[in-house]
Design a protein around this motif. Structure first.
Motif, PDB file in Angstrom:
ATOM      1  N   LEU A 179       0.814  -1.214   0.000  1.00 66.21           N
ATOM      2  CA  LEU A 179       0.000   0.000   0.000  1.00 66.21           C
ATOM      3  C   LEU A 179       0.847   1.263   0.000  1.00 66.21           C
ATOM      4  O   LEU A 179       0.431   2.288  -0.546  1.00 66.21           O
ATOM      5  CB  LEU A 179      -0.953  -0.012   1.197  1.00 66.21           C
ATOM      6  CG  LEU A 179      -2.015  -1.117   1.178  1.00 66.21           C
ATOM      7  CD1 LEU A 179      -3.018  -0.906   2.307  1.00 66.21           C
ATOM      8  CD2 LEU A 179      -2.732  -1.203  -0.164  1.00 66.21           C
ATOM      9  N   ALA A 180       2.032   1.206   0.592  1.00 69.34           N
ATOM     10  CA  ALA A 180       2.920   2.360   0.521  1.00 69.34           C
ATOM     11  C   ALA A 180       3.312   2.634  -0.923  1.00 69.34           C
ATOM     12  O   ALA A 180       3.368   3.789  -1.372  1.00 69.34           O
ATOM     13  CB  ALA A 180       4.169   2.137   1.376  1.00 69.34           C
ATOM     14  N   GLY A 181       3.576   1.570  -1.680  1.00 67.48           N
ATOM     15  CA  GLY A 181       3.877   1.738  -3.097  1.00 67.48           C
ATOM     16  C   GLY A 181       2.686   2.258  -3.876  1.00 67.48           C
ATOM     17  O   GLY A 181       2.833   3.104  -4.776  1.00 67.48           O
ATOM     18  N   GLU A 182       1.497   1.774  -3.528  1.00 66.50           N
ATOM     19  CA  GLU A 182       0.289   2.265  -4.192  1.00 66.50           C
ATOM     20  C   GLU A 182       0.052   3.741  -3.874  1.00 66.50           C
ATOM     21  O   GLU A 182      -0.414   4.507  -4.730  1.00 66.50           O
ATOM     22  CB  GLU A 182      -0.919   1.427  -3.776  1.00 66.50           C
ATOM     23  CG  GLU A 182      -0.883  -0.016  -4.245  1.00 66.50           C
ATOM     24  CD  GLU A 182      -0.940  -0.168  -5.754  1.00 66.50           C
ATOM     25  OE1 GLU A 182      -1.441   0.756  -6.438  1.00 66.50           O
ATOM     26  OE2 GLU A 182      -0.476  -1.218  -6.258  1.00 66.50           O
ATOM     27  N   LEU A 183       0.355   4.148  -2.645  1.00 63.77           N
ATOM     28  CA  LEU A 183       0.219   5.558  -2.279  1.00 63.77           C
ATOM     29  C   LEU A 183       1.178   6.405  -3.115  1.00 63.77           C
ATOM     30  O   LEU A 183       0.798   7.470  -3.625  1.00 63.77           O
ATOM     31  CB  LEU A 183       0.489   5.746  -0.792  1.00 63.77           C
ATOM     32  CG  LEU A 183       0.428   7.190  -0.276  1.00 63.77           C
ATOM     33  CD1 LEU A 183      -0.945   7.801  -0.514  1.00 63.77           C
ATOM     34  CD2 LEU A 183       0.797   7.238   1.208  1.00 63.77           C
ATOM     35  N   TYR A 184       2.415   5.940  -3.271  1.00 64.70           N
ATOM     36  CA  TYR A 184       3.376   6.674  -4.101  1.00 64.70           C
ATOM     37  C   TYR A 184       2.848   6.795  -5.533  1.00 64.70           C
ATOM     38  O   TYR A 184       2.902   7.876  -6.138  1.00 64.70           O
ATOM     39  CB  TYR A 184       4.735   5.983  -4.095  1.00 64.70           C
ATOM     40  CG  TYR A 184       5.755   6.687  -4.971  1.00 64.70           C
ATOM     41  CD1 TYR A 184       6.452   7.783  -4.499  1.00 64.70           C
ATOM     42  CD2 TYR A 184       5.977   6.265  -6.286  1.00 64.70           C
ATOM     43  CE1 TYR A 184       7.359   8.450  -5.313  1.00 64.70           C
ATOM     44  CE2 TYR A 184       6.876   6.922  -7.102  1.00 64.70           C
ATOM     45  CZ  TYR A 184       7.563   8.021  -6.607  1.00 64.70           C
ATOM     46  OH  TYR A 184       8.444   8.694  -7.416  1.00 64.70           O
ATOM     47  N   LYS A 185       2.330   5.711  -6.075  1.00 59.56           N
ATOM     48  CA  LYS A 185       1.796   5.737  -7.436  1.00 59.56           C
ATOM     49  C   LYS A 185       0.638   6.721  -7.565  1.00 59.56           C
ATOM     50  O   LYS A 185       0.550   7.477  -8.539  1.00 59.56           O
ATOM     51  CB  LYS A 185       1.342   4.337  -7.843  1.00 59.56           C
ATOM     52  CG  LYS A 185       2.479   3.356  -8.091  1.00 59.56           C
ATOM     53  CD  LYS A 185       1.988   1.918  -8.187  1.00 59.56           C
ATOM     54  CE  LYS A 185       0.979   1.718  -9.299  1.00 59.56           C
ATOM     55  NZ  LYS A 185       0.540   0.295  -9.393  1.00 59.56           N
ATOM     56  N   SER A 186      -0.255   6.725  -6.564  1.00 64.70           N
ATOM     57  CA  SER A 186      -1.422   7.609  -6.642  1.00 64.70           C
ATOM     58  C   SER A 186      -1.032   9.073  -6.545  1.00 64.70           C
ATOM     59  O   SER A 186      -1.689   9.934  -7.142  1.00 64.70           O
ATOM     60  CB  SER A 186      -2.415   7.253  -5.535  1.00 64.70           C
ATOM     61  OG  SER A 186      -1.940   7.659  -4.257  1.00 64.70           O
ATOM     62  N   LEU A 187       0.035   9.375  -5.808  1.00 61.64           N
ATOM     63  CA  LEU A 187       0.456  10.763  -5.638  1.00 61.64           C
ATOM     64  C   LEU A 187       1.269  11.277  -6.812  1.00 61.64           C
ATOM     65  O   LEU A 187       1.277  12.485  -7.090  1.00 61.64           O
ATOM     66  CB  LEU A 187       1.278  10.904  -4.351  1.00 61.64           C
ATOM     67  CG  LEU A 187       0.522  10.718  -3.031  1.00 61.64           C
ATOM     68  CD1 LEU A 187       1.506  10.714  -1.859  1.00 61.64           C
ATOM     69  CD2 LEU A 187      -0.536  11.803  -2.838  1.00 61.64           C
ATOM     70  N   THR A 188       1.957  10.382  -7.503  1.00 60.63           N
ATOM     71  CA  THR A 188       2.896  10.816  -8.539  1.00 60.63           C
ATOM     72  C   THR A 188       2.470  10.423  -9.951  1.00 60.63           C
ATOM     73  O   THR A 188       3.006  10.962 -10.926  1.00 60.63           O
ATOM     74  CB  THR A 188       4.286  10.216  -8.276  1.00 60.63           C
ATOM     75  OG1 THR A 188       4.203   8.777  -8.381  1.00 60.63           O
ATOM     76  CG2 THR A 188       4.798  10.613  -6.904  1.00 60.63           C
ATOM     77  N   GLY A 189       1.555   9.465 -10.068  1.00 58.53           N
ATOM     78  CA  GLY A 189       1.204   8.952 -11.388  1.00 58.53           C
ATOM     79  C   GLY A 189       2.218   7.981 -11.938  1.00 58.53           C
ATOM     80  O   GLY A 189       2.141   7.592 -13.112  1.00 58.53           O
ATOM     81  N   ALA A 190       3.169   7.566 -11.127  1.00 55.63           N
ATOM     82  CA  ALA A 190       4.206   6.636 -11.579  1.00 55.63           C
ATOM     83  C   ALA A 190       3.593   5.293 -11.955  1.00 55.63           C
ATOM     84  O   ALA A 190       2.644   4.824 -11.321  1.00 55.63           O
ATOM     85  CB  ALA A 190       5.255   6.442 -10.485  1.00 55.63           C
ATOM     86  N   GLN A 191       4.145   4.683 -12.973  1.00 57.34           N
ATOM     87  CA  GLN A 191       3.730   3.345 -13.386  1.00 57.34           C
ATOM     88  C   GLN A 191       4.796   2.354 -12.928  1.00 57.34           C
ATOM     89  O   GLN A 191       5.898   2.308 -13.467  1.00 57.34           O
ATOM     90  CB  GLN A 191       3.564   3.285 -14.904  1.00 57.34           C
ATOM     91  CG  GLN A 191       2.495   4.239 -15.441  1.00 57.34           C
ATOM     92  CD  GLN A 191       2.407   4.201 -16.948  1.00 57.34           C
ATOM     93  OE1 GLN A 191       2.392   3.118 -17.550  1.00 57.34           O
ATOM     94  NE2 GLN A 191       2.362   5.363 -17.578  1.00 57.34           N
ATOM     95  N   MET A 192       4.463   1.616 -11.888  1.00 55.70           N
ATOM     96  CA  MET A 192       5.371   0.620 -11.337  1.00 55.70           C
ATOM     97  C   MET A 192       4.614  -0.693 -11.190  1.00 55.70           C
ATOM     98  O   MET A 192       3.395  -0.711 -11.072  1.00 55.70           O
ATOM     99  CB  MET A 192       5.925   1.068  -9.980  1.00 55.70           C
ATOM    100  CG  MET A 192       6.636   2.406  -9.997  1.00 55.70           C
ATOM    101  SD  MET A 192       7.482   2.761  -8.417  1.00 55.70           S
ATOM    102  CE  MET A 192       6.120   2.671  -7.257  1.00 55.70           C
TER     103      MET A 192
END
Length: 336
Positions: A179-192
């Motif tokens: 979920l920490a990674g998902e939070l980063y993705k949601s805040l930045t739009g990063a595709q990981m």
């Protein structure tokens, strides 16, 4: 987003009990009023995790030892691992509300599982009396040494330049690392790409070898590798620096105050416990958390202490259930 309330509690199949049996479970009897000094017999703390040195077990045992110093009775740890903490939490919910069975639980079980499991056998808000918010173990973003980025800004630039070029490992769907990674993705739009593992050691091994490029690991799980220079620390997902890695900047310092994530721990009593028990245990817990030696023990184990009144935990739990539900929905994770 608001998490829908459940109209009934249904027992999961993993417990080997039918939904009908769960629906027929009677409400707990009214709690007896405290008589004389409390405690006057041994106290049991249910920990919904296996024994043997994991973060939750280690921290709970420190608390039990510190509590035992302040009362005249034994404080016993009862490990009830399984089903992402659901088995232990259900045992805590079903315990007699007499002040002698305490649930030591955390973010994953109490805030994430309501969204991760379709039918949960307990409701974290309805089935417990919140006692105290014990503390928080933050996640830290670390990357393979050969990846290149050394700062949060550089990591973001790398992610933008390499869509789906970063695989980040976790201990499974809905874990704090996920979920920490998902939070980063949601805040930045990063595709990981999320890569779940069954054990944190396997994920760290693959991070060291380069099979995965990043982890949003709990600080307790990766601090030794950071100190040894085996991985590159990017940022601690916390408003304040972590005692275990004081040299690593926080996401708040680096301009991303919304990127805060960790595993918090709290104490709960069964629903119907007398308010006097709640207040006595809250006062005792805050005494432990305010003690410099006890606080140092917790910090050495990776947790920043918090404390406060029961209302703080109740309010925090409610907000965490909502925010975790949003992240789980965004990720599409399910454990049913």
């Amino acid at each position: 987003m608001t998490l829908p309330r459940r109209s009934a509690l249904v027992l999961p199949a993993v417990l080997g009990l039918s939904a009908a049996a769960g629906a027929q479970t009677p409400a707990p009897a009214p709690a007896p009023a405290p008589a004389g000094p409390w405690p006057n017999r041994p106290v049991r703390i249910i920990v919904p995790a296996p024994g043997g040195g994991g973060t939750a077990d280690t921290l709970a045992r420190i608390f039990a030892q510190e509590m035992e110093k302040r009362v005249s009775q034994r404080v016993l740890i009862d490990n009830r691992g399984g089903a992402n903490g659901n088995i232990g939490a259900l045992a805590g919910a079903r315990a007699a509300p007499d002040g002698y069975t305490i649930l030591w639980s955390w973010a994953g079980t109490m805030a994430t599982n309501p969204a991760l499991y379709k039918d949960l056998a307990f409701d974290p808000e309805r089935d417990f009396e919140p006692v105290v918010l014990i503390g928080n173990v933050p996640n830290v973003l670390v990357v393979n040494k050969e990846l290149g980025p050394r700062t949060l800004e550089e990591f973001g630039a790398y992610a933008r330049a390499h869509p789906n070029g970063i695989n980040f490992g976790s201990t499974g769907n809905g874990s704090s690392m996920h979920l920490a990674g998902e939070l980063y993705k949601s805040l930045t739009g990063a595709q990981m790409t999320h890569v779940p593992y069954t054990a944190p050691a396997a994920a760290v091994t693959d991070l060291l070898s380069g099979r995965i490029q990043a982890m949003f690991n709990l600080i307790t799980g990766v601090a030794p590798q950071v100190r040894a220079g085996a991985v590159t620390p990017i940022a601690v997902l916390s408003p304040e620096r972590a005692p275990q890695l004081p040299e690593v900047p926080t996401t708040a310092e680096l301009g991303m105050p919304g990127l805060v994530f960790g595993t918090w721990f709290g104490l709960f009593l069964p629903r119907g416990s007398d308010p006097a028990f709640v207040q006595r245990l809250n006062a005792l817990s805050n005494e432990v958390l305010a003690d410099p030696e006890a606080r140092a023990r917790f910090e050495q184990a990776g947790m920043a202490t918090l404390g406060g009144p029961p209302e703080r935990l109740a309010s925090f739990l409610h907000s965490e259930i909502e925010s975790h539900a949003a992240l789980v929905r965004a990720s599409g994770a399910r454990n049913d």
